[in-house]
Design a protein around this motif. Structure first.
Motif, PDB file in Angstrom:
ATOM      1  N   SER A  62       1.236  -1.196   0.511  1.00 26.73           N
ATOM      2  CA  SER A  62      -0.125   0.312   0.275  1.00 26.73           C
ATOM      3  C   SER A  62       1.040   1.297  -0.141  1.00 26.73           C
ATOM      4  O   SER A  62       0.004   2.215  -0.083  1.00 26.73           O
ATOM      5  CB  SER A  62      -1.078   0.029   1.239  1.00 26.73           C
ATOM      6  OG  SER A  62       0.091   0.298   2.268  1.00 26.73           O
ATOM      7  N   GLU A  88      -6.618   7.223   3.641  1.00 28.05           N
ATOM      8  CA  GLU A  88      -6.454   6.426   4.519  1.00 28.05           C
ATOM      9  C   GLU A  88      -4.887   6.066   4.830  1.00 28.05           C
ATOM     10  O   GLU A  88      -4.668   5.112   5.598  1.00 28.05           O
ATOM     11  CB  GLU A  88      -6.378   4.300   3.394  1.00 28.05           C
ATOM     12  CG  GLU A  88      -5.423   4.712   2.054  1.00 28.05           C
ATOM     13  CD  GLU A  88      -6.431   5.905   0.915  1.00 28.05           C
ATOM     14  OE1 GLU A  88      -6.886   6.481   1.335  1.00 28.05           O
ATOM     15  OE2 GLU A  88      -6.140   4.997  -0.245  1.00 28.05           O
ATOM     16  N   ASP A  89      -3.851   7.261   4.620  1.00 24.11           N
ATOM     17  CA  ASP A  89      -2.675   6.515   5.754  1.00 24.11           C
ATOM     18  C   ASP A  89      -2.792   7.215   7.206  1.00 24.11           C
ATOM     19  O   ASP A  89      -1.914   7.015   7.751  1.00 24.11           O
ATOM     20  CB  ASP A  89      -1.802   7.486   4.639  1.00 24.11           C
ATOM     21  CG  ASP A  89      -1.003   6.652   3.500  1.00 24.11           C
ATOM     22  OD1 ASP A  89      -1.098   7.532   3.020  1.00 24.11           O
ATOM     23  OD2 ASP A  89      -1.002   4.883   3.705  1.00 24.11           O
TER      24      ASP A  89
END
Length: 117
Positions: A62, A88-89
């Motif tokens: 990812s 999403e980090d």
């Protein structure tokens, strides 16, 4: 006994960059492995990036191509350069080291990274 202190987290917009630092004390900076993990609310802690004593690196799929792990032996510091950040980090980022010899594991307290517009 090894102490680890992370810094460099904060709030950043999507597409932005941050550089995290993990300062180590209490030991020579010659670890078997040095890793970054992250934990988002309600989720399990996950591996992000690792750096072996040999210098070999590996990354979670990812973050490949966006994050870079490195170290400065003179400063006893591990880094994580994070580019093109995505929502999403968002997570608490923690560093982990495993010592040479007895393979003891130490964790830092973490630094919060929030990616939001």
């Amino acid at each position: 006994q090894v102490q680890l202190v992370e810094s460099g987290g904060g709030l950043v917009q999507p597409g932005g960059s941050l550089r995290l630092s993990c300062a180590a004390s209490g030991s020579t900076f010659n670890f078997y492995t040095m890793d970054w993990y992250r934990q988002a609310p309600g989720k399990q802690r996950e591996f992000v990036a690792g750096l072996a004593g040999s210098g070999r690196t590996n990354y979670a799929d990812s973050v490949k191509g966006r994050f870079t792990i490195s170290r400065d032996i003179a400063k006893n510091t591990l880094y994580l350069q994070m580019n093109n950040l995505k929502p999403e980090d968002t997570a608490v980022y923690l560093c982990k080291v495993v010592t040479q010899g007895d393979l003891s594991t130490y964790w830092g307290q973490g630094t919060q990274v929030t990616v939001s517009s």
